[in-house]
Design a protein around this motif. Structure first.
Motif, PDB file in Angstrom:
ATOM      1  N   SER A 110      56.163  57.619  43.711  1.00 27.40           N
ATOM      2  CA  SER A 110      54.830  57.805  43.139  1.00 27.40           C
ATOM      3  C   SER A 110      54.307  56.433  42.738  1.00 27.40           C
ATOM      4  O   SER A 110      54.970  55.715  41.972  1.00 27.40           O
ATOM      5  CB  SER A 110      54.905  58.743  41.929  1.00 27.40           C
ATOM      6  N   TYR A 111      53.146  56.067  43.255  1.00 26.19           N
ATOM      7  CA  TYR A 111      52.625  54.716  42.993  1.00 26.19           C
ATOM      8  C   TYR A 111      51.107  54.714  43.149  1.00 26.19           C
ATOM      9  O   TYR A 111      50.579  55.315  44.087  1.00 26.19           O
ATOM     10  CB  TYR A 111      53.239  53.715  43.970  1.00 26.19           C
ATOM     11  N   GLN A 112      50.437  54.055  42.239  1.00 26.34           N
ATOM     12  CA  GLN A 112      48.987  53.919  42.315  1.00 26.34           C
ATOM     13  C   GLN A 112      48.588  52.519  41.859  1.00 26.34           C
ATOM     14  O   GLN A 112      48.949  52.090  40.760  1.00 26.34           O
ATOM     15  CB  GLN A 112      48.285  54.981  41.453  1.00 26.34           C
ATOM     16  N   MET A 113      47.826  51.835  42.704  1.00 25.85           N
ATOM     17  CA  MET A 113      47.414  50.470  42.374  1.00 25.85           C
ATOM     18  C   MET A 113      46.415  50.460  41.211  1.00 25.85           C
ATOM     19  O   MET A 113      45.580  51.349  41.096  1.00 25.85           O
ATOM     20  CB  MET A 113      46.771  49.799  43.587  1.00 25.85           C
ATOM     21  N   LYS A 114      46.491  49.420  40.406  1.00 24.82           N
ATOM     22  CA  LYS A 114      45.491  49.197  39.370  1.00 24.82           C
ATOM     23  C   LYS A 114      44.278  48.500  39.988  1.00 24.82           C
ATOM     24  O   LYS A 114      44.367  47.881  41.046  1.00 24.82           O
ATOM     25  CB  LYS A 114      46.070  48.327  38.248  1.00 24.82           C
ATOM     26  N   ASP A 115      43.148  48.592  39.287  1.00 19.86           N
ATOM     27  CA  ASP A 115      41.922  47.956  39.779  1.00 19.86           C
ATOM     28  C   ASP A 115      42.105  46.448  39.938  1.00 19.86           C
ATOM     29  O   ASP A 115      41.567  45.847  40.872  1.00 19.86           O
ATOM     30  CB  ASP A 115      40.764  48.247  38.827  1.00 19.86           C
TER      31      ASP A 115
ATOM     32  N   GLY B 221      49.068  34.457  35.707  1.00 19.32           N
ATOM     33  CA  GLY B 221      50.319  34.549  36.450  1.00 19.32           C
ATOM     34  C   GLY B 221      50.251  35.539  37.591  1.00 19.32           C
ATOM     35  O   GLY B 221      51.243  35.751  38.291  1.00 19.32           O
ATOM     36  N   TYR B 222      49.081  36.172  37.788  1.00 23.53           N
ATOM     37  CA  TYR B 222      48.928  37.166  38.840  1.00 23.53           C
ATOM     38  C   TYR B 222      47.846  36.739  39.831  1.00 23.53           C
ATOM     39  O   TYR B 222      47.098  35.807  39.592  1.00 23.53           O
ATOM     40  CB  TYR B 222      48.593  38.537  38.248  1.00 23.53           C
TER      41      TYR B 222
ATOM     42  N   ALA C 294      47.257  39.135  52.864  1.00 17.06           N
ATOM     43  CA  ALA C 294      47.165  38.874  51.427  1.00 17.06           C
ATOM     44  C   ALA C 294      48.155  39.779  50.725  1.00 17.06           C
ATOM     45  O   ALA C 294      48.171  40.997  50.952  1.00 17.06           O
ATOM     46  CB  ALA C 294      45.751  39.134  50.932  1.00 17.06           C
ATOM     47  N   LEU C 295      48.993  39.194  49.877  1.00 15.23           N
ATOM     48  CA  LEU C 295      50.046  39.920  49.152  1.00 15.23           C
ATOM     49  C   LEU C 295      49.772  39.819  47.663  1.00 15.23           C
ATOM     50  O   LEU C 295      49.681  38.714  47.124  1.00 15.23           O
ATOM     51  CB  LEU C 295      51.409  39.346  49.507  1.00 15.23           C
ATOM     52  N   ALA C 296      49.602  40.945  46.999  1.00 15.71           N
ATOM     53  CA  ALA C 296      49.285  40.955  45.570  1.00 15.71           C
ATOM     54  C   ALA C 296      50.547  41.082  44.731  1.00 15.71           C
ATOM     55  O   ALA C 296      51.397  41.933  45.011  1.00 15.71           O
ATOM     56  CB  ALA C 296      48.327  42.091  45.244  1.00 15.71           C
ATOM     57  N   ARG C 297      50.660  40.235  43.735  1.00 14.98           N
ATOM     58  CA  ARG C 297      51.694  40.436  42.718  1.00 14.98           C
ATOM     59  C   ARG C 297      51.194  41.559  41.823  1.00 14.98           C
ATOM     60  O   ARG C 297      50.347  41.353  40.959  1.00 14.98           O
ATOM     61  CB  ARG C 297      51.924  39.157  41.915  1.00 14.98           C
ATOM     62  N   ASP C 298      51.680  42.757  42.047  1.00 17.53           N
ATOM     63  CA  ASP C 298      51.093  43.938  41.417  1.00 17.53           C
ATOM     64  C   ASP C 298      51.462  44.099  39.949  1.00 17.53           C
ATOM     65  O   ASP C 298      52.615  43.970  39.554  1.00 17.53           O
ATOM     66  CB  ASP C 298      51.459  45.201  42.194  1.00 17.53           C
ATOM     67  N   GLN C 299      50.421  44.401  39.158  1.00 16.92           N
ATOM     68  CA  GLN C 299      50.630  44.750  37.760  1.00 16.92           C
ATOM     69  C   GLN C 299      50.916  46.238  37.618  1.00 16.92           C
ATOM     70  O   GLN C 299      51.508  46.671  36.630  1.00 16.92           O
ATOM     71  CB  GLN C 299      49.404  44.372  36.936  1.00 16.92           C
ATOM     72  N   ALA C 300      50.492  47.016  38.601  1.00 19.91           N
ATOM     73  CA  ALA C 300      50.791  48.450  38.597  1.00 19.91           C
ATOM     74  C   ALA C 300      52.280  48.660  38.860  1.00 19.91           C
ATOM     75  O   ALA C 300      52.957  47.794  39.417  1.00 19.91           O
ATOM     76  CB  ALA C 300      49.970  49.159  39.665  1.00 19.91           C
TER      77      ALA C 300
ATOM     78  N   ASP D 247      44.755  44.888  40.822  1.00 21.86           N
ATOM     79  CA  ASP D 247      45.502  44.628  42.058  1.00 21.86           C
ATOM     80  C   ASP D 247      44.590  44.764  43.274  1.00 21.86           C
ATOM     81  O   ASP D 247      44.685  43.981  44.227  1.00 21.86           O
ATOM     82  CB  ASP D 247      46.681  45.589  42.177  1.00 21.86           C
ATOM     83  N   LYS D 248      43.701  45.752  43.250  1.00 26.58           N
ATOM     84  CA  LYS D 248      42.733  45.909  44.333  1.00 26.58           C
ATOM     85  C   LYS D 248      41.814  44.687  44.417  1.00 26.58           C
ATOM     86  O   LYS D 248      41.509  44.192  45.517  1.00 26.58           O
ATOM     87  CB  LYS D 248      41.906  47.176  44.127  1.00 26.58           C
ATOM     88  N   ASP D 249      41.364  44.210  43.253  1.00 27.76           N
ATOM     89  CA  ASP D 249      40.493  43.025  43.236  1.00 27.76           C
ATOM     90  C   ASP D 249      41.215  41.810  43.804  1.00 27.76           C
ATOM     91  O   ASP D 249      40.617  41.005  44.532  1.00 27.76           O
ATOM     92  CB  ASP D 249      40.030  42.729  41.803  1.00 27.76           C
ATOM     93  N   ASN D 250      42.493  41.675  43.480  1.00 25.22           N
ATOM     94  CA  ASN D 250      43.251  40.528  43.992  1.00 25.22           C
ATOM     95  C   ASN D 250      43.409  40.599  45.510  1.00 25.22           C
ATOM     96  O   ASN D 250      43.328  39.572  46.192  1.00 25.22           O
ATOM     97  CB  ASN D 250      44.625  40.482  43.319  1.00 25.22           C
TER      98      ASN D 250
END
Length: 429
Positions: free
Chosen positions: A289-294, A229-230, A271-277, A296-299
């Motif tokens: 305060s926000y930090q992307m998960k790996d 779903g992501y 490219a727009l990521a549906r973020d899990q972070a 999300d970076k891969d997507n």
């Protein structure tokens, strides 16, 4: 009102009107125009009060009117200077801005007396009943009915957005630990492709890249909606020259001039990521305060890879990303291996060392909806768990990031929430 508004704007431009902020990071205010009322905001000084007084008199004179001496009133959050201001202008003072459409307009910390009008309304309703004719059970039913119906009339709908709704709730005294949490940002990164004048590549020669629809195409080629779903969706926005220029890497004056010269025939795709972070809104909409998960970076990396390949397949003469190295590639002048190397290197760039601009397309989820107060801020109807009659109707109630543009979903949530409020009010009549 338009004349008055323009007069105020001229005063501001001339430095005669000193704007005020209702909060530390709030937008500066000078006026609020309602249907039949006007609120004017200025620094609490004698000169500002005289300026307002003079302006109102000029306004009245211009339209052949007369200011009602008992109507204009000053209200202040401070107590010291107001006496001299009242004495110099003749305009009276009020401790309250009264009500608008039946609701109190409060500018200070909430106190018990601010809700005394609700208590009075309840007392009047109870007093109007012939309670002596009712037995004990009847009286209990009467009291419950009145207590439930009147406060619900003063329901509040909040729709300040995912960044501003949490600070508003916290400043209003709500303590739910989930307020401000679960913030999703839809991280976005962009690539561009320059298309020369060629009918087969750019059919409408007169067409500029910044003209036409705001969002005209979307692809899910880099998504995994059927499984997790992501993923990342690819979209083609209409980019403004100013926005394009601040996202472009700076190599030299000559380079940016060349890029802007090609702007009208440069296609922009992101490219727009549906973020899990998820992140947190801290104190104000300006502090998060926000930090992307790996993942999300891969997507995002997969999305940029698809964007670069799509540009080349569409016939772009030159491809590039917004990485600060400012690299670009003239696609038709390089070999297959050189192109593959460029795509792999650009799609593997870091998103956390500030070398590549990462934007936020949409903000959501900071006061999420749920079925219990331990994990959410509002229930399924948008009503806060802490305050009965307080509803949220914006993107802050999203339980997760959507994966698509949220405009229609926000409209649907607002519609369903207001319909529920109407149903509650009908039942309480």
């Amino acid at each position: 009102m338009e004349f008055l508004s323009q007069h105020i704007i001229k005063n501001i431009d001339d430095g005669l009107w000193k704007l005020v902020r209702l909060s530390r990071n709030g937008h500066p205010l000078s006026r609020l125009f309602f249907t039949d009322d006007v609120l004017l905001f200025a620094k609490e000084t004698k000169s500002q009060a005289l300026n307002i007084d003079s302006m109102l008199k000029q306004f009245a004179k211009y339209f052949g009117l007369k200011v009602n001496a008992t109507n204009p009133r000053f209200s202040s959050t401070r107590r010291g200077k107001i006496s001299s201001i009242v004495a110099s202008t003749g305009i009276s003072r009020t401790h309250s801005i009264e009500k608008y459409l039946g609701f109190p307009m409060l500018y200070d910390r909430l106190q018990r007396r601010d809700f005394s009008f609700v208590e009075e309304k309840i007392s009047k309703s109870l007093a109007s009943w012939q309670h002596k004719l009712l037995n004990k059970a009847g009286r209990m039913t009467l009291v419950k009915s009145v207590l439930n119906s009147i406060p619900n009339y003063y329901m509040q709908l909040v729709a300040c957005g995912a960044l501003s709704t949490p600070p508003l709730l916290e400043r209003s005294g709500l303590k739910n630990k989930n307020i401000g949490r679960n913030l999703h940002l839809y991280p976005v990164t962009m690539a561009s492709g320059y298309f020369p004048i060629a009918p087969e590549l750019w059919p409408e020669e007169h067409k500029k890249s910044y003209e036409g629809g705001i969002m005209t195409a979307m692809s899910t080629v880099a998504t995994d909606f059927n499984k997790s779903g992501y993923g990342a969706v690819i979209q083609t926005p209409s980019s403004h020259p100013g926005l394009f220029s601040i996202l472009m890497p700076w190599n030299s004056g000559t380079d940016i001039k060349d890029r802007m010269h090609k702007f009208s025939r440069t296609a922009h795709v992101f490219a727009l990521a549906r973020d899990q972070a998820s992140g947190t809104v801290v104190d104000s909409p300006n502090r998060i305060s926000y930090q992307m998960k790996d993942v999300d970076k891969d997507n995002l990396s997969k999305g940029i890879e698809k964007v670069l390949r799509t540009m080349a397949a569409a016939g772009a003469e030159e491809n590039g990303t917004h990485n600060n190295k400012g690299r670009s590639l003239k696609v038709k002048e390089v070999s297959y291996h050189e192109f593959e190397k460029f795509v792999n290197e650009e799609s593997s760039m870091s998103f956390t060392d500030l070398s590549t601009p990462v934007c936020s397309a949409h903000q959501m989820g900071s006061c999420r909806m749920g079925n219990n107060p331990k994990e959410s801020v509002v229930n399924q109807m948008g009503e806060t768990w802490e305050v009965k009659g307080l509803y949220l109707a914006d993107s802050s109630v999203f339980p997760t990031a959507l994966g698509v543009n949220p405009m229609v979903t926000i409209q649907a949530i607002a519609y369903c929430t207001t319909q529920h409020v109407l149903e509650v009010l009908k039942r309480k009549r």
